[in-house]
Scaffold this motif. Structure first.
Motif, PDB file in Angstrom:
ATOM      1  N   ALA A 148      -2.379   7.429  -5.471  1.00 27.38           N
ATOM      2  CA  ALA A 148      -3.776   7.768  -5.154  1.00 27.38           C
ATOM      3  C   ALA A 148      -4.730   7.516  -6.299  1.00 27.38           C
ATOM      4  O   ALA A 148      -5.946   7.546  -6.114  1.00 27.38           O
ATOM      5  N   ARG A 207      -9.208  -0.775  -1.603  1.00 31.54           N
ATOM      6  CA  ARG A 207      -8.285  -0.025  -0.767  1.00 31.54           C
ATOM      7  C   ARG A 207      -9.068   0.757   0.278  1.00 31.54           C
ATOM      8  O   ARG A 207     -10.126   1.333  -0.035  1.00 31.54           O
ATOM      9  N   THR A 208      -8.551   0.788   1.491  1.00 34.32           N
ATOM     10  CA  THR A 208      -9.208   1.521   2.565  1.00 34.32           C
ATOM     11  C   THR A 208      -9.294   2.999   2.211  1.00 34.32           C
ATOM     12  O   THR A 208      -8.299   3.611   1.780  1.00 34.32           O
ATOM     13  N   GLY A 209     -10.485   3.576   2.369  1.00 27.69           N
ATOM     14  CA  GLY A 209     -10.684   4.985   2.081  1.00 27.69           C
ATOM     15  C   GLY A 209     -10.900   5.291   0.618  1.00 27.69           C
ATOM     16  O   GLY A 209     -10.992   6.473   0.241  1.00 27.69           O
ATOM     17  N   LYS A 210     -10.967   4.263  -0.218  1.00 31.47           N
ATOM     18  CA  LYS A 210     -11.187   4.465  -1.658  1.00 31.47           C
ATOM     19  C   LYS A 210     -12.576   3.931  -2.020  1.00 31.47           C
ATOM     20  O   LYS A 210     -13.546   4.266  -1.369  1.00 31.47           O
ATOM     21  N   ARG A 255     -15.621   7.037  -4.515  1.00 31.04           N
ATOM     22  CA  ARG A 255     -14.473   7.935  -4.651  1.00 31.04           C
ATOM     23  C   ARG A 255     -13.957   7.930  -6.101  1.00 31.04           C
ATOM     24  O   ARG A 255     -13.540   8.978  -6.619  1.00 31.04           O
ATOM     25  N   GLU A 309       0.832  -1.209   0.000  1.00 34.00           N
ATOM     26  CA  GLU A 309       0.000   0.000   0.000  1.00 34.00           C
ATOM     27  C   GLU A 309       0.866   1.258   0.000  1.00 34.00           C
ATOM     28  O   GLU A 309       0.521   2.257  -0.644  1.00 34.00           O
TER      29      GLU A 309
END
Length: 315
Positions: free
Chosen positions: A52, A58-61, A65, A47
């Motif tokens: 980006a 993926r965490t936060g994706k 998003r 990771e």
């Protein structure tokens, strides 16, 4: 596992036809525990090298998003190059993937375990493709293909295309995003996108992948785009494509029938309904929700405490 004696078990294969034909492979519970334990240790290492611009697994994706990033690029550029890798998971080359592991991991036992999971992959759809330097038999001599359904396969897919991410964003300097093997590049002229496509094809060939001939195309960003389950319009509207609505209608009808037959609990039904509502909320489809949820019990339809429907910006 610590002693190096671990061997993956056999897969249970599930054939799906909706929305397209594919084989999902379920690993034994014991193997899934190993997959999660392994990725908890090495996942952060990989990771740290990701950029980006990739959004899958993926965490936060995630899909929302990715769609928001697509809309930002669309609003700033006149044209988009949409790309899709031809039969991506069945085509992933084991030798190249193992070399990618070694770019980030130095621990020999960890590499041996990663290799063993790759080697334990069940047979996937046959993808016979020749690349520069191949002889007639090369595609038959190289092992390829990862099972769809493994946590490790999700990670390995991102690892395999990480170098493409860096190539597009850093070497080409392209406004770019990727979700699994579906990716997009944006520019203000077609000639730039055509040059990028040629360079991407050459780059992917070195990784024994090809672009999908039908799913790779260039269009003005002013045209509606079907992307990750939504129809995106240049004026900011998001719609759920008719095919997705039809599938959801069938699933909701099935939930109603199962509730009547008492083969599903209210809690289980509510969880399934709320998952669909989250999709519909992102498309600002409140009227569609009301129409499709008619006939379901109020306890199933109501939102969990603290959850509010998404509102369009400015509304």
């Amino acid at each position: 596992m610590l002693g190096g004696r671990y061997k993956p078990g056999g897969y249970v294969e599930i054939e799906l036809f909706d929305p397209k034909h594919r084989i999902v492979s379920a690993a034994p519970f014991r193997d899934r525990v190993v997959h999660h334990a392994l990725m908890a240790q090495v996942g952060p290492i990989f990771e740290a090298g990701f950029i980006a611009h990739s959004f899958a697994n993926r965490t936060g994706k995630g899909t929302h998003r990715a769609i928001e990033a697509y809309e930002r690029h669309r609003d700033r550029h006149a044209f988009v190059l949409r790309c899709d890798v031809f039969r991506f998971f069945p085509a992933i080359d084991h030798e190249i993937l193992k070399a990618d592991f070694r770019r980030r991991i130095a621990c020999a036992p960890t590499l041996a375990l990663l290799d063993r999971i790759v080697d334990g992959s069940n047979a996937q759809e046959s993808v016979i493709q020749h690349f520069p330097g191949d002889d007639l038999f090369t595609p038959y001599e190289r092992r390829r293909g990862l099972p769809i359904g493994n946590l490790t396969s999700q990670w390995f897919a991102n690892i395999f295309l990480d170098r493409l991410d860096h190539f597009c964003a850093e070497k080409l300097g392209a406004p770019y995003l990727r979700y699994v093997d579906d990716f997009a590049l944006f520019a203000d002229d077609v000639a730039t996108l055509e040059a990028w496509r040629d360079r991407i094809e050459a780059f992917l060939a070195k990784r024994r992948l090809k672009l999908h001939p039908r799913k790779t195309f260039m269009v003005p960003t002013s045209e509606p785009a079907n992307f990750l389950g939504y129809e995106l319009h240049a004026d900011g509207r998001r719609r759920m494509p008719e095919a997705n609505v039809a599938r959801a209608r069938n699933r909701l009808r099935g939930i109603k029938d199962r509730l009547k037959a008492r083969t599903i609990t209210v809690e289980q039904a509510r969880a399934q309904v709320q998952a669909w509502r989250a999709q519909a909320d992102f498309a600002h489809a409140e009227h569609l929700q009301r129409a499709m949820l008619q006939g379901l019990p109020k306890d199933v339809r109501k939102r969990p405490k603290g959850q509010r429907k998404r509102r369009r910006k400015g509304s």
